[in-house]
Every structure is written in structure tokens, then in C-alpha cells.
Enzyme design. Structure first.
Site, short mmCIF file in Angstrom:
data_model
loop_
_atom_site.label_atom_id
_atom_site.label_comp_id
_atom_site.label_asym_id
_atom_site.label_seq_id
_atom_site.Cartn_x
_atom_site.Cartn_y
_atom_site.Cartn_z
N GLY A 60 4.64 -1.17 -6.92
CA GLY A 60 5.93 -1.05 -7.59
C GLY A 60 6.94 -0.38 -6.68
O GLY A 60 6.59 0.21 -5.65
N CYS A 87 -1.39 0.00 -3.80
CA CYS A 87 -0.11 0.51 -3.32
C CYS A 87 0.42 1.62 -4.25
O CYS A 87 -0.12 2.71 -4.24
CB CYS A 87 0.89 -0.65 -3.18
SG CYS A 87 2.29 -0.28 -2.10
N TYR A 88 1.46 1.37 -5.03
CA TYR A 88 1.94 2.39 -5.96
C TYR A 88 0.82 2.84 -6.89
O TYR A 88 0.72 4.03 -7.24
CB TYR A 88 3.12 1.87 -6.78
CG TYR A 88 3.68 2.88 -7.76
CD1 TYR A 88 4.60 3.84 -7.34
CD2 TYR A 88 3.28 2.87 -9.09
CE1 TYR A 88 5.11 4.77 -8.23
CE2 TYR A 88 3.78 3.80 -9.99
CZ TYR A 88 4.69 4.75 -9.56
OH TYR A 88 5.19 5.68 -10.46
N HIS A 174 -2.21 -4.86 0.08
CA HIS A 174 -2.19 -5.87 -0.98
C HIS A 174 -3.26 -6.94 -0.76
O HIS A 174 -3.04 -7.90 0.00
CB HIS A 174 -0.81 -6.52 -1.06
CG HIS A 174 0.25 -5.59 -1.55
ND1 HIS A 174 0.54 -5.40 -2.88
CD2 HIS A 174 1.09 -4.75 -0.87
CE1 HIS A 174 1.50 -4.51 -3.02
NE2 HIS A 174 1.85 -4.10 -1.80
N GLU A 176 -4.10 -9.19 -2.76
CA GLU A 176 -3.75 -10.41 -3.49
C GLU A 176 -2.96 -11.41 -2.66
O GLU A 176 -2.85 -12.58 -3.04
CB GLU A 176 -2.97 -10.06 -4.77
CG GLU A 176 -1.58 -9.51 -4.56
CD GLU A 176 -1.53 -8.00 -4.35
OE1 GLU A 176 -0.46 -7.41 -4.56
OE2 GLU A 176 -2.58 -7.42 -3.98
N ASP A 232 4.50 -29.15 -18.21
CA ASP A 232 4.26 -28.03 -19.12
C ASP A 232 4.32 -28.44 -20.58
O ASP A 232 3.40 -28.15 -21.35
CB ASP A 232 5.27 -26.91 -18.85
CG ASP A 232 5.35 -26.54 -17.39
OD1 ASP A 232 4.34 -26.74 -16.68
OD2 ASP A 232 6.40 -26.07 -16.95
N LYS A 374 1.28 -22.61 -13.02
CA LYS A 374 1.44 -24.07 -13.01
C LYS A 374 0.15 -24.78 -12.62
O LYS A 374 -0.23 -25.77 -13.24
CB LYS A 374 2.57 -24.46 -12.05
CG LYS A 374 2.77 -25.95 -11.89
CD LYS A 374 3.37 -26.59 -13.11
CE LYS A 374 4.85 -26.28 -13.21
NZ LYS A 374 5.51 -27.05 -14.30
#
Length: 518
Positions: A60, A87-88, A174, A176, A232, A374
Site C-alpha cells: 500500500g 511490503c506494507y 512482491h 505476485e 462477460d 477475465k
């Protein structure tokens, strides 16, 4: 949506406002474990429907030592479930339990090399003693709380990873993002070595759960689906139709903002190939009148959203008992509209099917895809047997061409854009490049330019081309198309669309830009 009696094994990601928060959720799901993003200050009742096995704290923009900084929820302080702070999130754990966090001498953004310290911990199983990670932070943990120990360090940060004896972990990078070598392995280790997840979530299980939820929620009521013809809304309609059959009526509103021949294709697909009740509403003039002289993109979205709902309400008055409206809202839509209710997340732009709905709307919403990316929606559609012509269709924004015409909307401008867009797609398909792209489209800018066509000076429109590659809609890169292809597209547009005398190519990635221009 109603809750099913059996809770699913889940990891809750607490959102502290990072641009990568949704990417953490995506990576966890890719490992076969269900995950949801929850605002850091939400009550535990928000995820009471889940069988929570562990928590991840996102990064963040705040600093933990700021007076108004987001904090660690009390339920998490007292929990004995595994926690991974990123991180944060790492700094928050250190600060909460008595460590020291301070501003770094230099902000670390980009590639960094970290090295494990001491014996290898299960969190780093299968990873080398030193490896490359992606860092993005301006603060460092300088001192650990009592009972915590260092797992890794880097040249710029003395403490890059830590743990304690009750499975609290912090990492100052990170995992991810794809730039972190071994990031997927580290998350896998946390999920299966630390948390002991089973990894049983997949599209098929999502389908079964969603069908049951829709049935419980709807009962015998009539349901309307706002159908756009895109991936969608098609998958959302198929899921609800599987649950309640002919209680569902799809309303396809031809708002005059669709691509060339798209309205005819939608009607044929849903009536003839999917066997779903479809009501085709011609509303082109109504939408264009409402959009007249509107230039601001946010106002466009709100006007389109309100107009859609008014049309639906008018149409549903013909369907006695209709109580619900189905929409194909996705996770990126919710996040970009700051729809999680998290004040730490910055609103990027609103989506007409998230933030543009009127307060006095009479229908209750069903958004079965609200928590999916998606690519997950496409996988669900494939598992349901929906045709590739629909599932592999490019993403198309709810407001349609209204946000691809910069400035006010007129029929003339829409016609120019449709012709340019058709040429772009024709050349991409002809070259074999279309299948390699996540999304490609033309934008009619509000810029005019001087040109020479034949022996005459022209003052024509400028078309911008946007072609991107991506794994999902959260991040994207501009496509490096061959010069010969770009030349062919430009030549055709300027020759076949006489109102256009200049074509430019957008080479902006996301971030810092968004995929759409507006």
C-alpha cells in the site's frame, strides 16, 4: 448472492491500497485455492461465508508510522492463522508487534537481489539461496519484534523477510508480479507448506456453487439480464440460465454505441445458438440524445448507466414479477471503481455497471462474475460449453464506443470510428496477429490535423490505435506489431475513411495508462 451451506477453503487478502492487490488474489487462485480481496477495515462478517485458512496483507502507499495509516485489524492480531505480509503488510506486522520501521535512505523500486540467511525455511523451499525479486517501497524494517527472526536480506534492506513461531511472515518484495523469480513458488509454499491448503478450487466448482446460490436467491422470481453480447454478459447469462431456465429474459439494448454489425451478431448468437429468451430493444436515438454535448468521460458513463437502467425498468414493466437484474461485472471493474469500499484504494475510473447505477433503481443486482478475472470468466465459459466465437471475443467496455470517441458523441463520429475499427480488425486477422493480442481497438481523438490528400490540403480527424498484450486487465503492455502491418492499417484507414488524415499508435503500458483512453 445467497450463501451455500458448505464454506469453501479460502485465503483472505486484506487490501491496503496496492496496485497489485488483485494480482495477489489472481496468483492464489491460479494455485487452485479460492481467494477474495477484502478491505483492511472491513468487519469479519464480510468473509464469514468463507472457510478462511490464512491471510495475506497487501502492499500500500501509506507509511505505518503516519498517524492516519491503515492498521492491523484486531481479529488478526488475536488470530493464530498463518499470515503473509507483503511490503506494507510486512511493515505493518513489524510495527504492530514492537519492531521498528523507518524511511529508507533511498526508495527501492524495481529489480533487487535477496539472499536467504541461515537454514532454508519452508517458505523458500525450491528457491535458490539468492534470487531476483521486484521491490517497491520507501520504508524498511530496521528492527524485528521480540520472537521474530530474519529469513532474508538484500543490499538495500537489512530485513527482507522474517517470521515468528506462529506462522506470521513478512516479505519486503512482491511475489505476485512476474518480475519476481520464484514468486509463484513462494506463494505455493505459503499456501501448501505453511497453510496446508488442499487446492480444490476450479471453474467447475465455481459453476456449481454459483448455480446453487442463484437458485436460492431468486426462488420463483423473474430475472432480467442486461446483455451486451460480450464475453462477460454471455457467461453471466449462461450461468443464470443454467440455474433458473426460462425465468431469465435477456434484454439486449442496441444503444447505437456498438461495433460494426455487432447488434445482428448478438441477436443471432443468443436466440439461435444458446436458446435463451432475448428481447431486442432499439434505443439508439434515446442514448444519443442523452449523450448530446457531453464531453466528460465520467459523465458519459453515468448517463449510459442511468439510461440502461431506465430502459430495463421500462422493459421489465412488461415482465410481471421481474425482481433481479443480472450484470457481467468483473473484479477489475470493481477495483478500478474502488468498489471494495476500501478507502486505501484510489478510484481510477468508474464503470457504468459498478458506479453508474442510479440510487433509486428498482431491481436487485445479481453479479455472478463479480469476483472473477477475465481469464477465469473465459475458463468458466469453456467449462459450460459456450462457443469459442463468444468466449474468445475481445473485451468490450460497457459504455461501448462512447468512451472511444473523445469528446461529444455524434452519429457521424461513431460512423467514422466504426469504419476505422473494422479496417484495424480486418488487417489484424489477415496478418494472424489478432490471436496474439489481449485487446485491440481504434480511438477517434478530438484532435484535428493538417494533411495533404491528392492535390488538396485537408484538415481531418486523427485516429489512435490501441493494441495491447496482457494476462489480465490489471496490467498490460503495448503490442510490438510489425511496421509493415501498422503501415498497411494506416494506409487503408486514411484511404478508405476520407474524414481521417492521420493515424497514431499508442505505446503506453498499464500502468501508467489504462487500457481504454477514457
Amino acid at each position: 448472492m445467497a450463501n451455500t451451506s458448505e464454506k469453501k477453503e479460502s485465503i483472505v487478502v486484506l487490501d491496503y491500497g496496492s496496485q497489485y492487490s488483485m494480482l495477489i488474489v489472481r496468483r492464489i487462485r491460479e494455485a487452485g485455492v479460492y481467494s477474495e480481496l477484502i478491505a483492511w477495515d472491513a468487519s469479519p462478517e464480510t468473509f464469514a461465508h468463507l472457510d478462511v485458512k490464512g491471510f495475506v496483507l497487501s502492499g500500500g502507499p501509506a507509511s505505518v508510522y503516519d498517524s492516519a495509516a491503515p492498521s492491523l485489524p484486531s481479529y488478526l492480531i488475536d488470530s493464530d492463522l498463518p499470515v503473509l505480509g507483503i511490503c506494507y503488510g510486512m511493515q505493518l506486522l513489524a510495527n504492530q508487534f514492537g519492531g521498528e520501521v523507518s524511511s529508507a535512505d533511498e526508495r527501492e523500486y524495481g529489480s533487487a537481489i535477496i539472499s536467504q540467511t541461515g537454514a532454508q525455511h519452508p517458505l523458500f523451499d525450491g528457491l535458490p539461496s539468492s534470487f531476483e525479486v521486484w521491490a517497491s517501497h520507501g520504508d524498511n524494517v530496521l528492527k524485528l519484534p521480540d520472537g521474530f527472526r530474519i529469513l532474508a536480506e538484500s543490499e538495500n534492506a537489512p530485513i527482507v523477510a522474517f517470521t515468528d513461531d506462529i506462522n506470521r511472515f513478512g516479505i519486503q518484495f512482491h511475489p505476485e508480479v512476474v518480475h519476481t523469480t520464484g514468486g509463484t513458488q513462494l506463494l505455493h509454499n505459503f499456501l501448501f507448506e505453511i497453510v496446508k491448503c488442499r487446492g480444490t478450487w476450479d471453474p467447475e466448482s465455481f459453476i456449481d456453487e454459483t448455480i446453487q446460490q442463484v437458485r436460492e436467491l431468486v426462488g420463483n422470481a423473474e430475472v432480467i439480464c442486461g446483455l451486451s453480447g460480450g464475453v462477460d454478459s454471455a457467461v453471466a447469462a449462461a450461468l443464470v440460465h443454467e440455474a433458473i431456465g426460462d425465468q431469465l429474459t435477456c434484454i439486449f439494448v442496441d444503444n447505437g454505441l456498438l461495433r460494426q454489425n455487432e447488434a445482428e451478431q448478438v441477436v443471432q448468437t443468443f436466440r439461435e445458438h444458446m436458446g435463451i429468451k432475448l428481447r431486442h430493444v432499439e434505443a439508439r436515438e434515446q442514448f444519443l440524445e442523452k449523450l448530446k454535448d457531453i464531453n466528460d468521460p465520467e459523465t458519459k458513463r453515468i448517463v449510459i448507466g442511468e439510461t440502461f437502467i431506465r430502459v430495463f425498468e421500462r422493459e421489465t414493466s412488461q415482465s410481471e414479477g421481474a425482481e433481479f437484474l443480472v450484470q457481467g461485472t468483473l473484479y477489475p471493474d470493481v477495483i478500478e471503481s474502488a468498489g471494495t469500499g476500501n478507502d486505501a484504494a484510489v478510484k481510477i475510473k468508474s464503470h457504468h455497471n459498478v458506479g453508474g447505477l442510479p440510487d433509486d433503481m428498482q431491481l436487485r443486482l445479481i453479479e455472478p462474475l463479480r469476483n472473477l478475472f477475465k481469464d477465469e470468466v473465459r475458463n468458466v465459459g469453456r467449462a459450460m460449453g459456450i462457443s469459442p466465437e463468444i468466449i474468445d471475443r475481445q473485451p468490450f467496455p460497457g459504455p461501448g464506443l462512447a468512451i472511444r470517441v473523445i469528446g461529444d458523441i455524434t452519429e457521424e463520429k461513431l460512423d467514422i470510428l466504426r469504419r476505422a475499427e473494422s479496417i484495424l480488425q480486418d488487417e489484424l486477422i489477415r496478418s494472424g496477429s489478432a490471436s496474439e493480442l489481449w485487446q485491440s481497438f481504434a480511438v477517434l481523438t478530438n484532435t484535428r490535423s493538417v494533411g495533404v490528400q491528392g492535390d488538396f490540403r485537408t484538415y481531418g480527424n486523427v485516429i489512435a490505435l490501441r493494441c495491447i498484450t496482457a494476462e489480465d486487465a490489471m496490467t498490460a503492455d503495448w503490442a510490438k506489431l510489425p511496421y509493415e502491418l501498422l503501415t498497411a492499417i494506416s494506409n487503408r484507414i486514411t484511404n478508405e475513411v476520407p474524414e481521417v488524415n492521420r493515424v497514431v499508435y499508442d505505446i503506453t503500458s498499464k500502468p501508467p495508462g489504462t487500457i481504454e483512453w477514457e
